[in-house]
Design a protein around this motif. Structure first.
Motif, short mmCIF file in Angstrom:
data_model
loop_
_atom_site.label_atom_id
_atom_site.label_comp_id
_atom_site.label_asym_id
_atom_site.label_seq_id
_atom_site.Cartn_x
_atom_site.Cartn_y
_atom_site.Cartn_z
N MET A 1 -18.18 61.77 -12.08
CA MET A 1 -19.10 60.62 -12.10
C MET A 1 -18.51 59.52 -12.96
O MET A 1 -18.05 59.76 -14.08
CB MET A 1 -20.46 61.04 -12.66
N ALA A 2 -18.50 58.31 -12.42
CA ALA A 2 -17.94 57.18 -13.16
C ALA A 2 -18.74 56.93 -14.44
O ALA A 2 -19.94 57.20 -14.52
CB ALA A 2 -17.94 55.93 -12.29
N ASP A 3 -18.02 56.36 -15.43
CA ASP A 3 -18.68 56.07 -16.69
C ASP A 3 -19.78 55.04 -16.50
O ASP A 3 -19.64 54.07 -15.74
CB ASP A 3 -17.67 55.54 -17.72
N LEU B 1 -32.48 72.04 -18.27
CA LEU B 1 -31.70 72.54 -17.14
C LEU B 1 -30.83 71.44 -16.55
O LEU B 1 -29.67 71.68 -16.17
CB LEU B 1 -32.64 73.10 -16.07
N CYS B 2 -31.36 70.22 -16.47
CA CYS B 2 -30.57 69.10 -15.98
C CYS B 2 -29.33 68.89 -16.85
O CYS B 2 -28.22 68.65 -16.34
CB CYS B 2 -31.41 67.82 -15.98
N ARG C 1 -23.64 68.99 -17.27
CA ARG C 1 -22.50 69.23 -18.14
C ARG C 1 -21.49 70.17 -17.48
O ARG C 1 -20.27 69.91 -17.48
CB ARG C 1 -22.97 69.81 -19.48
N GLU C 2 -21.98 71.26 -16.90
CA GLU C 2 -21.07 72.24 -16.30
C GLU C 2 -20.51 71.75 -14.97
O GLU C 2 -19.52 72.28 -14.49
CB GLU C 2 -21.79 73.58 -16.15
N ALA C 3 -21.14 70.72 -14.39
CA ALA C 3 -20.60 70.11 -13.17
C ALA C 3 -19.52 69.08 -13.49
O ALA C 3 -18.91 68.52 -12.58
CB ALA C 3 -21.71 69.46 -12.37
N GLY C 4 -19.30 68.82 -14.78
CA GLY C 4 -18.24 67.90 -15.18
C GLY C 4 -18.66 66.45 -15.29
O GLY C 4 -17.81 65.56 -15.28
N PHE C 5 -19.96 66.18 -15.40
CA PHE C 5 -20.41 64.81 -15.60
C PHE C 5 -19.89 64.29 -16.93
O PHE C 5 -19.66 65.06 -17.87
CB PHE C 5 -21.94 64.74 -15.62
N PRO D 1 -20.28 62.39 -20.58
CA PRO D 1 -21.39 62.49 -21.53
C PRO D 1 -22.54 61.55 -21.20
O PRO D 1 -23.71 61.93 -21.32
CB PRO D 1 -20.73 62.12 -22.87
N ALA D 2 -22.22 60.32 -20.77
CA ALA D 2 -23.29 59.39 -20.40
C ALA D 2 -24.03 59.87 -19.16
O ALA D 2 -25.25 59.72 -19.04
CB ALA D 2 -22.72 57.99 -20.16
N GLY D 3 -23.31 60.48 -18.24
CA GLY D 3 -23.93 61.03 -17.04
C GLY D 3 -24.83 62.20 -17.36
O GLY D 3 -25.90 62.36 -16.76
N VAL D 4 -24.41 63.03 -18.31
CA VAL D 4 -25.24 64.16 -18.75
C VAL D 4 -26.53 63.64 -19.38
O VAL D 4 -27.62 64.15 -19.12
CB VAL D 4 -24.47 65.05 -19.75
N ASP D 5 -26.40 62.61 -20.21
CA ASP D 5 -27.59 62.02 -20.83
C ASP D 5 -28.56 61.47 -19.79
O ASP D 5 -29.78 61.63 -19.90
CB ASP D 5 -27.18 60.90 -21.79
#
Length: 286
Positions: A1-3, A44-45, A50-54, A56-60
């Motif tokens: 996912m792009a930043d 869970l999200c 995180r484990e899908a490789g997003f 840090p901003a994508g995880v947030d």
């Protein structure tokens, strides 16, 4: 996912969520249930993203969308005293209204005397940002749809899939730990005497979830819960489902019931489905 070019202040978002739900009756167990569900979905999200490789901003962002996905439930319960969309309105659409407003955000009644417009609360959670707001709008608005729109951009689709996976996982938990009466509006005897509808059996062995219109009997609902496994998008989501085992409980011992199904055909079919589902999951996790 792009930043992403905008960051999310989780402390601010959580404070805004806590402040919003504080306006509702905290002694109502249904309010407490939705708060707990919301926080678990957000967690869970975060894990799935995180484990899908997003990034840090994508995880947030995934975490925030999980936090906001069911925000319409609180107003739904206040206005209609139900969590049934069929008996009230779409809780997802109501969530979009709560966050982004309605009637053009006028804040005044229309000329025809209809209800006043509302100003959304999204900026309690984030600073103004078209980049974030459109993704959040989609994640909240589409999280309970039978299928996602085909025209979503890659980033939005990815976030929506995370939220939908997380929501399914916690719905499995709620359905497994709550009571027959609360979840199915049926008695234990009615559940154990019910039969699987042909359309639901077809959906299971076609490895898809069924549309709500296909569910007729109490046991149909349980089979459709197990079907969630077939449509989880992210590998981590299936791993979590296997770890928690709620997908198997829906077929094996729903609601902790140890009595067998009185309908022999149902009992045999549920056993066959259980074996099929376990083999299907094992094949994908090995």
């Amino acid at each position: 996912m792009a930043d992403l070019t905008h960051t999310i202040d989780r402390r601010r978002a959580r404070k805004a969520f806590d402040s919003y739900v504080a306006a509702y009756d905290a002694t109502n167990p249904r309010i407490a249930l939705k708060v707990e569900h919301t926080l678990r979905v957000a967690e869970l999200c975060e894990r799935i993203a995180r484990e899908a490789g997003f990034t840090p901003a994508g995880v947030d962002l995934a975490w925030l969308c999980g936090l906001l996905h069911d925000i319409g439930r609180f107003e739904q319960l206040r206005r209609w005293n139900t969590f049934s969309d069929a008996a009230s309105t779409s809780h997802a659409a109501l969530g979009v209204e709560v966050l982004f407003g309605s009637k053009g955000d006028t804040g005044v009644a229309d000329d025809d005397g209809s209800a006043a417009g509302t100003i959304g609360i999204i900026h309690r959670f984030i600073d103004p940002s078209d980049e974030l707001e459109e993704v959040i709008r989609a994640a909240v608005g589409f999280h309970s749809d039978y299928r996602l729109p085909e025209d979503l951009d890659v980033r939005t689709h990815a976030i929506c899939d995370v939220v939908r996976d997380a929501d399914k996982l916690d719905i499995l938990r709620v359905a497994s730990t709550d009571t027959v009466e609360t979840v199915l509006n049926a008695t234990e005897d009615e559940l154990l005497a019910s039969a699987v509808s042909p359309a639901i059996e077809d959906a299971f062995f076609e490895h898809r979830t069924a549309h709500y219109s296909e569910r007729v009997t109490p046991v149909d609902y349980l089979v459709n819960l197990a079907c969630f496994a077939f449509e989880l998008v992210y590998p981590t989501s299936l791993e979590i489902a296997d770890e928690q085992e709620y997908i198997y409980r829906a077929l094996e011992r729903p609601f902790g019931i140890t009595r067998p199904f009185e309908n022999k055909a149902t009992a045999q079919l549920m056993n066959r489905m259980d074996g099929h589902l376990r083999a299907w999951v094992d094949e994908r996790l090995c």
